[in-house]
Design a protein around this motif. Structure first.
Motif, PDB file in Angstrom:
ATOM      1  N   LEU A   1       0.828  -1.199   0.000  1.00 25.13           N
ATOM      2  CA  LEU A   1       0.000   0.000   0.000  1.00 25.13           C
ATOM      3  C   LEU A   1       0.868   1.257   0.000  1.00 25.13           C
ATOM      4  O   LEU A   1       0.599   2.216  -0.721  1.00 25.13           O
ATOM      5  CB  LEU A   1      -0.927  -0.008   1.217  1.00 25.13           C
ATOM      6  N   LYS A   2       1.922   1.227   0.804  1.00 30.47           N
ATOM      7  CA  LYS A   2       2.830   2.375   0.889  1.00 30.47           C
ATOM      8  C   LYS A   2       3.478   2.658  -0.462  1.00 30.47           C
ATOM      9  O   LYS A   2       3.670   3.829  -0.850  1.00 30.47           O
ATOM     10  CB  LYS A   2       3.893   2.110   1.947  1.00 30.47           C
ATOM     11  N   SER A   3       3.772   1.595  -1.209  1.00 27.72           N
ATOM     12  CA  SER A   3       4.477   1.776  -2.482  1.00 27.72           C
ATOM     13  C   SER A   3       3.558   2.253  -3.603  1.00 27.72           C
ATOM     14  O   SER A   3       4.023   2.847  -4.577  1.00 27.72           O
ATOM     15  CB  SER A   3       5.147   0.460  -2.899  1.00 27.72           C
ATOM     16  N   THR A   4       2.238   1.988  -3.490  1.00 26.47           N
ATOM     17  CA  THR A   4       1.320   2.376  -4.572  1.00 26.47           C
ATOM     18  C   THR A   4       0.700   3.755  -4.351  1.00 26.47           C
ATOM     19  O   THR A   4       0.094   4.315  -5.265  1.00 26.47           O
ATOM     20  CB  THR A   4       0.179   1.350  -4.726  1.00 26.47           C
ATOM     21  N   LEU A   5       0.840   4.304  -3.138  1.00 28.84           N
ATOM     22  CA  LEU A   5       0.289   5.626  -2.852  1.00 28.84           C
ATOM     23  C   LEU A   5       1.387   6.682  -2.867  1.00 28.84           C
ATOM     24  O   LEU A   5       2.543   6.398  -2.512  1.00 28.84           O
ATOM     25  CB  LEU A   5      -0.401   5.629  -1.484  1.00 28.84           C
ATOM     26  N   HIS A   6       1.022   7.883  -3.255  1.00 29.28           N
ATOM     27  CA  HIS A   6       1.945   9.021  -3.214  1.00 29.28           C
ATOM     28  C   HIS A   6       1.568   9.850  -1.989  1.00 29.28           C
ATOM     29  O   HIS A   6       0.624  10.647  -2.023  1.00 29.28           O
ATOM     30  CB  HIS A   6       1.855   9.842  -4.491  1.00 29.28           C
TER      31      HIS A   6
ATOM     32  N   ASP B   1       2.487  15.192   5.545  1.00 28.08           N
ATOM     33  CA  ASP B   1       1.897  15.041   6.878  1.00 28.08           C
ATOM     34  C   ASP B   1       1.481  13.607   7.186  1.00 28.08           C
ATOM     35  O   ASP B   1       0.905  13.324   8.232  1.00 28.08           O
ATOM     36  CB  ASP B   1       0.678  15.965   7.025  1.00 28.08           C
ATOM     37  N   VAL B   2       1.789  12.673   6.280  1.00 25.35           N
ATOM     38  CA  VAL B   2       1.498  11.257   6.524  1.00 25.35           C
ATOM     39  C   VAL B   2       2.832  10.536   6.700  1.00 25.35           C
ATOM     40  O   VAL B   2       3.533  10.230   5.734  1.00 25.35           O
ATOM     41  CB  VAL B   2       0.693  10.643   5.364  1.00 25.35           C
TER      42      VAL B   2
ATOM     43  N   LYS C   1       2.302   1.631  14.208  1.00 24.39           N
ATOM     44  CA  LYS C   1       2.503   2.981  14.720  1.00 24.39           C
ATOM     45  C   LYS C   1       2.430   4.029  13.613  1.00 24.39           C
ATOM     46  O   LYS C   1       2.673   5.203  13.860  1.00 24.39           O
ATOM     47  CB  LYS C   1       3.850   3.068  15.453  1.00 24.39           C
ATOM     48  N   TRP C   2       2.110   3.559  12.412  1.00 23.97           N
ATOM     49  CA  TRP C   2       1.936   4.507  11.319  1.00 23.97           C
ATOM     50  C   TRP C   2       0.699   5.364  11.576  1.00 23.97           C
ATOM     51  O   TRP C   2      -0.291   4.908  12.167  1.00 23.97           O
ATOM     52  CB  TRP C   2       1.747   3.782   9.985  1.00 23.97           C
ATOM     53  N   VAL C   3       0.762   6.598  11.079  1.00 23.09           N
ATOM     54  CA  VAL C   3      -0.403   7.476  11.160  1.00 23.09           C
ATOM     55  C   VAL C   3      -1.561   6.832  10.394  1.00 23.09           C
ATOM     56  O   VAL C   3      -1.360   6.244   9.340  1.00 23.09           O
ATOM     57  CB  VAL C   3      -0.069   8.855  10.553  1.00 23.09           C
ATOM     58  N   VAL C   4      -2.761   6.928  10.954  1.00 23.83           N
ATOM     59  CA  VAL C   4      -4.038   6.480  10.379  1.00 23.83           C
ATOM     60  C   VAL C   4      -4.233   4.971  10.412  1.00 23.83           C
ATOM     61  O   VAL C   4      -5.219   4.471   9.884  1.00 23.83           O
ATOM     62  CB  VAL C   4      -4.266   6.987   8.926  1.00 23.83           C
ATOM     63  N   PHE C   5      -3.335   4.223  11.042  1.00 23.21           N
ATOM     64  CA  PHE C   5      -3.520   2.778  11.166  1.00 23.21           C
ATOM     65  C   PHE C   5      -3.813   2.409  12.618  1.00 23.21           C
ATOM     66  O   PHE C   5      -3.420   3.099  13.558  1.00 23.21           O
ATOM     67  CB  PHE C   5      -2.272   2.016  10.716  1.00 23.21           C
TER      68      PHE C   5
END
Length: 457
Positions: A31-36, A40-41, A50-54
């Motif tokens: 998911l991290k690799s397919t999103l730009h 602030d994320v 511990k990632w933001v929004v998870f």
């Protein structure tokens, strides 16, 4: 079970959880690799939980992804369905493109919110197996044309379904009833390209909100009278026709918007008298009869001159001639063609379709030949005592000739030829020419009996 067996079982479970947790980690990296991502994320921490929004559970399984209103672009990976512990999946108000991935493995998912993105397609099995899903929002996405999938039926816990402005086509399916989706209270399908009518099954729903505005829907709205849980209904900018049904059973109805349709007939007192109403919009239809009078607490938009009301003043009765003619139109189902022509409070002072009058402004002729009329012949013709001619030939009328018409003192011609009139012809005065040719079932024998007789000869 021995202690050793218990230990072995616990070990196996921990290995399964570990493997699943590692799968989640792999999917998160995908998911991290397919999103730009935007600055602030922050997804730099080695611990994805511990990632933001998870959010993760005690076994480090991902349960929530709530990446909303971040201006993020990119696409979603195809393996999100393997996040089998997901409860909430939200990516709304971003710039994500590509297809919505197959999510059919998410049996624990309760909220799916992908509205206001740039997704271009949905999987055919969308909602499949999502028996925990309670809320789904896919509004404002430029999907390729698609229909509401049959798999919605599998989302048996669904409460809110919102598919506004997302290029839906086809008709409203017949599974939005409490028999199939017993928890559904809000259905919003506004601003799409759907056609057809309201399915009868929707009358057996528990819907409180029904938003279908801005479509190509048509037909009657009579099914609304069965939807006694309704609080808000918005049917604006469609092609619905026919009258407002008896809505006296909708004791919680607050908002009723049918602006910009082709609705006809009288606005019934059973509707105007509803104590729960707060907002009503009837503008740009073909409503007839008196301009409706609502309680002062109701915000009303009817604009009399955008309908076919007889007078502008709310609650003022129509001329008796108008009342009689509207009663005649009721038996025809209040056809739009008549509603657009039969305007105002004087049938002799304008261009009322098929109406002719004497010099003393008495209605003498009703000539509605070849007007594609359906329904039956109204006994209310008898209220127009000045009638000399009634011509209803070459339509699709059914029923029988009302005996009340024999009381018309000036009647000289009654032509009902080429319809589907049945039953006995009442006895008229010898001075009346009654034309009934082309009605194969007319006469002293009932339609069923007549057909049986013909089969025997």
């Amino acid at each position: 079970m021995t202690r050793s067996h218990l230990c072995l079982l616990c070990l196996l479970l921990s290995l399964v959880n570990l493997a699943a947790s590692q799968d989640d980690a792999t999917i998160m990296q995908s998911l991290k690799s397919t999103l730009h991502l935007t600055p602030d994320v922050d997804w730099s921490n080695p611990d994805r939980c511990k990632w933001v929004v998870f959010q993760c559970d005690g076994s480090n399984r991902v349960t929530r992804i709530q990446l909303k209103q971040k201006g993020i672009s990119g696409t979603l990976p195809p393996d999100l369905q393997k996040l089998s512990e997901l409860i909430v999946l939200e990516f709304f108000s971003n710039k994500i493109t590509g297809p919505v991935p197959d999510l059919s493995g998410l049996t624990r998912l309760q909220r799916l919110n992908l509205h206001d993105n740039l997704f271009d397609s949905t999987p055919k099995n969308l909602f499949s197996g999502m028996n925990s899903l309670q809320e789904a929002y896919l509004d404002n996405n430029p999907f390729a044309s698609w229909e509401i999938p049959e798999t919605v039926k599998e989302a048996t816990s669904l409460k809110n379904l919102s598919l506004v402005n997302c290029n839906l086509v086809g008709s409203i399916p017949d599974f939005f009833s409490s028999h199939t989706l017993s928890s559904l209270v809000s259905l919003k399908l506004s601003r799409n390209n759907m056609q057809g009518g309201l399915p009868a099954s929707i009358g057996a729903s528990s819907l409180q909100q029904l938003y279908l505005n801005g479509q190509n829907l048509s037909g009657s709205i009579s099914v609304l009278q069965n939807m006694t849980s309704l609080v808000e209904v918005d049917l604006q900018a469609n092609a619905f026709s026919g009258p407002i049904p008896d809505l006296s059973g909708l004791q919680s109805l607050r908002l009723f918007n049918v602006r910009e349709n082709q609705l006809t007939g009288l606005v019934p007192p059973s509707f105007t008298g509803l104590k729960s109403l707060t907002v009503v919009n009837l503008t740009n239809n073909c409503f007839q009869g008196p301009t409706p009078l609502f309680e002062n607490s109701v915000a009303v938009d009817v604009i009399a001159n955008t309908n076919s009301f007889c007078l502008d003043t709310p609650g003022t009765p129509c001329d008796p001639r108008v009342e009689a003619l509207l009663s005649v139109a009721e038996s025809f189902g209040y056809p739009v063609k008549l509603a657009k022509s039969w305007k105002g409070n004087d049938p002799c002072g304008g261009s009322w379709l098929g109406i002719s009058c004497s010099v003393s402004n008495e209605v003498t002729v009703v000539d509605l030949e070849r007007q594609e009329l359906t329904g039956t012949i109204s006994p209310s013709f008898a209220k127009l005592t000045s009638l000399e001619t009634i011509n209803l030939s070459n339509n699709q009328l059914t029923g029988s000739i009302p005996k009340e018409l024999t009381s018309l003192p000036r009647l000289r011609t009654l032509d009902v030829s080429n319809n589907d009139i049945h039953g006995d012809v009442p006895k008229f005065s010898a001075s009346v020419s009654v034309v009934t040719t082309g009605n194969v079932n007319i006469g002293p024998v009932s339609p069923t009996g007549w057909k049986s007789f013909r089969n025997r000869i």
